[in-house]
Design a protein around this motif. Sequence first.
Motif, short mmCIF file in Angstrom:
data_model
loop_
_atom_site.label_atom_id
_atom_site.label_comp_id
_atom_site.label_asym_id
_atom_site.label_seq_id
_atom_site.Cartn_x
_atom_site.Cartn_y
_atom_site.Cartn_z
N PRO A 30 -5.24 -18.96 6.99
CA PRO A 30 -3.97 -18.23 6.96
C PRO A 30 -3.87 -17.27 8.13
N LYS A 31 -2.67 -17.07 8.61
CA LYS A 31 -2.43 -16.11 9.69
C LYS A 31 -1.50 -15.04 9.16
N PHE A 32 -1.94 -13.80 9.25
CA PHE A 32 -1.17 -12.70 8.73
C PHE A 32 -0.42 -12.00 9.85
N LYS A 33 0.73 -11.44 9.50
CA LYS A 33 1.49 -10.67 10.47
C LYS A 33 0.69 -9.45 10.87
N LYS A 34 1.02 -8.89 12.00
CA LYS A 34 0.30 -7.70 12.47
C LYS A 34 0.58 -6.48 11.61
N ASP A 35 1.66 -6.53 10.82
CA ASP A 35 1.97 -5.39 9.96
C ASP A 35 1.29 -5.49 8.58
N ALA A 62 1.48 3.98 4.07
CA ALA A 62 1.15 3.82 5.49
C ALA A 62 2.04 2.75 6.14
N ILE A 63 2.25 1.63 5.46
CA ILE A 63 3.06 0.56 6.06
C ILE A 63 4.53 0.95 6.04
N SER A 64 4.97 1.71 5.07
CA SER A 64 6.39 2.10 5.02
C SER A 64 6.73 3.09 6.14
N LYS A 65 5.76 3.85 6.60
CA LYS A 65 6.00 4.77 7.71
C LYS A 65 6.20 4.00 9.02
#
Length: 71
Positions: A30-35, A62-65
């Motif tokens: 699997p390849k995950f997005k950088k976010d 953290a991701i929502s920021k």
Amino acid sequence: MKKLLSIFSVLAIGISSIAQQGKLPVVISPKFKKDTLAITSFGAVHDGNTLNTKAIKAAIDAISKKAVVLF
């Protein structure tokens, strides 16, 4: 009984030869997005017993920021 065993033997040999002819499927990693974040980096423990609510909340915060809303 002998007839049943001979039928089973023929089926087993047929299935075996078909299985040997086929190729195994290629497994794609699997390849995950950088976010994408790993909640383990926020203190989550993957033991099946630990309550990881605080680590999950910290990861979401953290991701929502970093998120940009495009609508």
